[in-house]
Design a protein around this motif. Structure first.
Motif, PDB file in Angstrom:
ATOM      1  N   VAL A   1      86.041  52.449  24.584  1.00 14.91           N
ATOM      2  CA  VAL A   1      84.804  51.668  24.519  1.00 14.91           C
ATOM      3  C   VAL A   1      84.944  50.275  25.122  1.00 14.91           C
ATOM      4  O   VAL A   1      83.954  49.553  25.248  1.00 14.91           O
ATOM      5  CB  VAL A   1      84.301  51.532  23.065  1.00 14.91           C
ATOM      6  N   LEU A   2      86.147  49.884  25.527  1.00 12.75           N
ATOM      7  CA  LEU A   2      86.333  48.507  25.993  1.00 12.75           C
ATOM      8  C   LEU A   2      85.505  48.201  27.230  1.00 12.75           C
ATOM      9  O   LEU A   2      84.882  47.130  27.329  1.00 12.75           O
ATOM     10  CB  LEU A   2      87.816  48.242  26.267  1.00 12.75           C
ATOM     11  N   ALA A   3      85.501  49.122  28.200  1.00 14.95           N
ATOM     12  CA  ALA A   3      84.722  48.877  29.420  1.00 14.95           C
ATOM     13  C   ALA A   3      83.230  48.845  29.106  1.00 14.95           C
ATOM     14  O   ALA A   3      82.473  48.057  29.693  1.00 14.95           O
ATOM     15  CB  ALA A   3      85.028  49.949  30.462  1.00 14.95           C
ATOM     16  N   LEU A   4      82.796  49.684  28.168  1.00 14.90           N
ATOM     17  CA  LEU A   4      81.387  49.692  27.770  1.00 14.90           C
ATOM     18  C   LEU A   4      81.002  48.382  27.098  1.00 14.90           C
ATOM     19  O   LEU A   4      79.941  47.808  27.373  1.00 14.90           O
ATOM     20  CB  LEU A   4      81.135  50.876  26.837  1.00 14.90           C
ATOM     21  N   ILE A   5      81.869  47.888  26.217  1.00 16.56           N
ATOM     22  CA  ILE A   5      81.604  46.598  25.567  1.00 16.56           C
ATOM     23  C   ILE A   5      81.548  45.472  26.598  1.00 16.56           C
ATOM     24  O   ILE A   5      80.670  44.601  26.547  1.00 16.56           O
ATOM     25  CB  ILE A   5      82.682  46.306  24.504  1.00 16.56           C
TER      26      ILE A   5
ATOM     27  N   HIS B   1      75.220  41.952  29.926  1.00 24.07           N
ATOM     28  CA  HIS B   1      73.774  41.965  29.666  1.00 24.07           C
ATOM     29  C   HIS B   1      73.407  41.157  28.429  1.00 24.07           C
ATOM     30  O   HIS B   1      72.249  40.736  28.288  1.00 24.07           O
ATOM     31  CB  HIS B   1      73.294  43.409  29.476  1.00 24.07           C
ATOM     32  N   LEU B   2      74.369  40.965  27.522  1.00 16.87           N
ATOM     33  CA  LEU B   2      74.123  40.238  26.276  1.00 16.87           C
ATOM     34  C   LEU B   2      75.085  39.056  26.189  1.00 16.87           C
ATOM     35  O   LEU B   2      76.045  39.068  25.424  1.00 16.87           O
ATOM     36  CB  LEU B   2      74.327  41.166  25.076  1.00 16.87           C
ATOM     37  N   PRO B   3      74.857  38.020  26.978  1.00 20.71           N
ATOM     38  CA  PRO B   3      75.845  36.930  27.098  1.00 20.71           C
ATOM     39  C   PRO B   3      76.060  36.121  25.834  1.00 20.71           C
ATOM     40  O   PRO B   3      77.036  35.374  25.739  1.00 20.71           O
ATOM     41  CB  PRO B   3      75.261  36.054  28.216  1.00 20.71           C
ATOM     42  N   ASN B   4      75.164  36.266  24.842  1.00 26.14           N
ATOM     43  CA  ASN B   4      75.323  35.495  23.604  1.00 26.14           C
ATOM     44  C   ASN B   4      75.841  36.331  22.438  1.00 26.14           C
ATOM     45  O   ASN B   4      76.034  35.810  21.340  1.00 26.14           O
ATOM     46  CB  ASN B   4      73.986  34.860  23.206  1.00 26.14           C
ATOM     47  N   ALA B   5      76.053  37.611  22.659  1.00 29.30           N
ATOM     48  CA  ALA B   5      76.419  38.495  21.556  1.00 29.30           C
ATOM     49  C   ALA B   5      77.906  38.413  21.232  1.00 29.30           C
ATOM     50  O   ALA B   5      78.737  38.105  22.087  1.00 29.30           O
ATOM     51  CB  ALA B   5      76.040  39.930  21.896  1.00 29.30           C
TER      52      ALA B   5
ATOM     53  N   ASP C   1      79.874  54.243  38.280  1.00 35.99           N
ATOM     54  CA  ASP C   1      78.489  53.823  38.475  1.00 35.99           C
ATOM     55  C   ASP C   1      77.612  54.174  37.273  1.00 35.99           C
ATOM     56  O   ASP C   1      76.534  53.597  37.087  1.00 35.99           O
ATOM     57  CB  ASP C   1      77.905  54.472  39.735  1.00 35.99           C
ATOM     58  N   MET C   2      78.059  55.113  36.461  1.00 31.87           N
ATOM     59  CA  MET C   2      77.273  55.534  35.295  1.00 31.87           C
ATOM     60  C   MET C   2      77.359  54.548  34.139  1.00 31.87           C
ATOM     61  O   MET C   2      76.558  54.603  33.211  1.00 31.87           O
ATOM     62  CB  MET C   2      77.754  56.907  34.816  1.00 31.87           C
ATOM     63  N   LEU C   3      78.328  53.654  34.191  1.00 30.81           N
ATOM     64  CA  LEU C   3      78.574  52.753  33.077  1.00 30.81           C
ATOM     65  C   LEU C   3      77.386  51.846  32.792  1.00 30.81           C
ATOM     66  O   LEU C   3      76.990  51.657  31.635  1.00 30.81           O
ATOM     67  CB  LEU C   3      79.821  51.911  33.360  1.00 30.81           C
ATOM     68  N   ASP C   4      76.787  51.283  33.825  1.00 30.56           N
ATOM     69  CA  ASP C   4      75.639  50.407  33.634  1.00 30.56           C
ATOM     70  C   ASP C   4      74.487  51.142  32.974  1.00 30.56           C
ATOM     71  O   ASP C   4      73.791  50.593  32.113  1.00 30.56           O
ATOM     72  CB  ASP C   4      75.183  49.820  34.976  1.00 30.56           C
TER      73      ASP C   4
ATOM     74  N   ILE D   1      74.622  53.704  30.899  1.00 28.44           N
ATOM     75  CA  ILE D   1      74.898  53.907  29.478  1.00 28.44           C
ATOM     76  C   ILE D   1      74.700  52.609  28.707  1.00 28.44           C
ATOM     77  O   ILE D   1      74.105  52.591  27.624  1.00 28.44           O
ATOM     78  CB  ILE D   1      76.339  54.427  29.284  1.00 28.44           C
ATOM     79  N   ALA D   2      75.201  51.505  29.253  1.00 27.66           N
ATOM     80  CA  ALA D   2      75.064  50.201  28.579  1.00 27.66           C
ATOM     81  C   ALA D   2      73.597  49.830  28.406  1.00 27.66           C
ATOM     82  O   ALA D   2      73.164  49.407  27.327  1.00 27.66           O
ATOM     83  CB  ALA D   2      75.802  49.124  29.382  1.00 27.66           C
ATOM     84  N   THR D   3      72.810  50.010  29.451  1.00 27.93           N
ATOM     85  CA  THR D   3      71.381  49.681  29.392  1.00 27.93           C
ATOM     86  C   THR D   3      70.659  50.543  28.372  1.00 27.93           C
ATOM     87  O   THR D   3      69.803  50.068  27.615  1.00 27.93           O
ATOM     88  CB  THR D   3      70.749  49.862  30.782  1.00 27.93           C
ATOM     89  N   ARG D   4      71.013  51.813  28.352  1.00 28.29           N
ATOM     90  CA  ARG D   4      70.360  52.728  27.396  1.00 28.29           C
ATOM     91  C   ARG D   4      70.681  52.346  25.954  1.00 28.29           C
ATOM     92  O   ARG D   4      69.811  52.405  25.085  1.00 28.29           O
ATOM     93  CB  ARG D   4      70.828  54.165  27.694  1.00 28.29           C
ATOM     94  N   LEU D   5      71.919  51.971  25.706  1.00 29.77           N
ATOM     95  CA  LEU D   5      72.298  51.561  24.354  1.00 29.77           C
ATOM     96  C   LEU D   5      71.575  50.283  23.942  1.00 29.77           C
ATOM     97  O   LEU D   5      71.073  50.170  22.809  1.00 29.77           O
ATOM     98  CB  LEU D   5      73.811  51.334  24.281  1.00 29.77           C
ATOM     99  N   ILE D   6      71.531  49.326  24.826  1.00 30.73           N
ATOM    100  CA  ILE D   6      70.866  48.056  24.527  1.00 30.73           C
ATOM    101  C   ILE D   6      69.405  48.302  24.143  1.00 30.73           C
ATOM    102  O   ILE D   6      68.875  47.707  23.204  1.00 30.73           O
ATOM    103  CB  ILE D   6      70.973  47.094  25.716  1.00 30.73           C
ATOM    104  N   SER D   7      68.765  49.219  24.871  1.00 29.23           N
ATOM    105  CA  SER D   7      67.364  49.527  24.584  1.00 29.23           C
ATOM    106  C   SER D   7      67.216  50.242  23.241  1.00 29.23           C
ATOM    107  O   SER D   7      66.372  49.882  22.416  1.00 29.23           O
ATOM    108  CB  SER D   7      66.792  50.397  25.708  1.00 29.23           C
TER     109      SER D   7
END
Length: 427
Positions: A70-74, A80-84, A410-413, A415-421
């Motif tokens: 999960v490190l690359a995903l985090i 995308h979440l610079p304050n988290a 290329d799929m990483l972005d 997945i990250a966007t989908r989770l954030i939503s």
């Protein structure tokens, strides 16, 4: 939905078992070098602060592989979440040790609390997660329901359960539904698992196929100074690696190596058992096979006919020394190990036939020419021999491994966007 009987029974049982579990787990952590203070994280006492005024995203993973995956995903979600702030929990000392040197920015690690009322209450009161992501197969009933009760949005990624586990959960549909309804999104590794989760009464509209996020983890860390020393020690010797081997597999690997030495007398085998604590046992096997050796846990660099790499956290170093890597856990009925880490280094993957945990992955890699399944030790020796004798085929195989990895990053972005939503986090 009211709590089913099985859930209430587990809550009661956990309260009775907690003192015994605390004693056993603390003792185990202390033997592994974990401080008493950090061992108390298991009963919910935090050892890191929670930043005030910022959202906190909690990732829970059980094992080393799941934690590292999960490190690359985090890291990508962090863009995308610079304050988290990000919290990663896991259960093993080895995962804590490896994560300590690889945490993404604004991330902390804690040992996961026991699935019991007191530890979870303390843990959730301190961390107050805005969102929680559970990795692979971590279905701890109270952890899920108590986190859900705080109002945190929840997701499961890389969902993977064995056929046996799914069959067991299907016998208790009310309990399964009660636990799986907490997730706003469940991303599975493949279509079969997506259907399996629906059959277990997960909300069908929240289940979707994702990808195996282990394929998106970055390359394993490499100590450049140690790499220079290792290359100097090897000189121009050819090298192959057998990593993550289990009891009963080293004999086949060593027999293959003895066969290879007949035609490649200066060949070095780097043998890295899955569990480094088996180092002495494996050393005796090497000596019993009549092979000379050096041993990493003694501070040695590669030398002799076999180099025993019985340390933790250095696989990236050994993968960088060879184009050919055999992955263990596959000659026995274990299920195989993560081929993505090998491909990330640009090496060609060889594996035994028992790869149930990565069936689809190996199918795709074989089609692309990035991996090869071997039947047994004799087949392994023949394949390594072919690669050592044919530079063009070896180069082609390594290129295929790198292309396989590049095609998935290329799929990483996405997945990250989908989770954030799904977790209703604000970029």
């Amino acid at each position: 939905m009211s709590a089913p009987f099985l859930y209430r029974a587990w809550v009661a049982a956990s309260m009775v078992l907690l003192p015994f579990a605390t004693f056993i787990e603390t003792k185990k952590l202390r033997r592994a070098g974990v401080t008493v203070l950090r061992a108390h994280e298991k009963i919910g006492h935090a050892t890191e602060p929670r930043e005030e005024g910022v959202p906190l995203v909690w990732f829970h993973a059980a094992s080393v592989g799941e934690s590292l995956s999960v490190l690359a995903l985090i890291a990508r979600m962090g863009v995308h979440l610079p304050n988290a702030q990000f919290l990663i929990t896991s259960g093993t000392p080895s995962s804590a040790k490896l994560l300590a040197s690889r945490l993404p920015p604004r991330s902390v690690h804690q040992f996961a609390p026991f699935d019991a009322p007191g530890p979870l209450r303390r843990f959730l009161k301190h961390w107050r997660p805005d969102a929680a992501v559970f990795v692979e197969s971590e279905i701890w009933p109270q952890m899920l329901r108590r986190t859900y009760a705080t109002g945190a949005k929840m997701a499961m990624v890389n969902a993977r359960l064995s056929d046996r586990s799914m069959a067991r959960w299907r016998k208790y549909p009310k309990s399964a539904r009660y636990l799986l309804e907490v997730f706003s999104l469940i991303l599975t590794q493949n279509d079969k698992m997506a259907q399996g989760m629906v059959d277990m009464h997960a909300p069908a509209d929240r289940v979707a196929r994702g990808i195996n996020i282990k394929s998106m983890a970055g390359p394993l860390p490499v100590d450049e100074d140690a790499l220079f020393e290792a290359r100097a020690a090897l000189g121009h010797r050819p090298v192959w690696v057998a990593s993550s081997t289990h009891e009963g597999e080293e004999q086949a690997v060593l027999a293959a190596h003895k066969t290879l030495l007949e035609t490649h007398p200066d060949l070095c085998l780097i043998l890295a058992p899955r569990h480094p604590e088996r180092g002495t046992e494996v050393m005796n096997l090497i000596a019993g096979a009549g092979l000379s050796l050096t041993r990493r846990s003694r501070g040695d660099m590669p030398g002799g006919q076999v180099f025993l790499a019985d340390t933790l956290g250095e696989l990236g170093l050994w993968y960088d020394l060879s184009d050919i890597v055999f992955l263990g856990g596959s000659l026995k009925l274990i299920g195989g190990h993560n081929p993505f880490e090998v491909a990330q280094s640009g090496a060609y993957v060889l594996s035994g036939p028992h790869v149930a945990a990565f069936t689809e992955t190996y199918g795709e890699m074989e089609t692309l020419g990035a991996a090869r399944i071997v039947a047994d030790g004799a087949d392994l020796a023949a394949r390594v021999n072919h690669l050592l004798r044919n530079d063009a085929d070896r180069t082609k195989a390594c290129t295929a491994a790198r292309d396989f990895i590049e095609g998935r990053t290329d799929m990483l972005d996405g997945i990250a966007t989908r989770l954030i939503s799904a977790l209703e986090l604000t970029p």
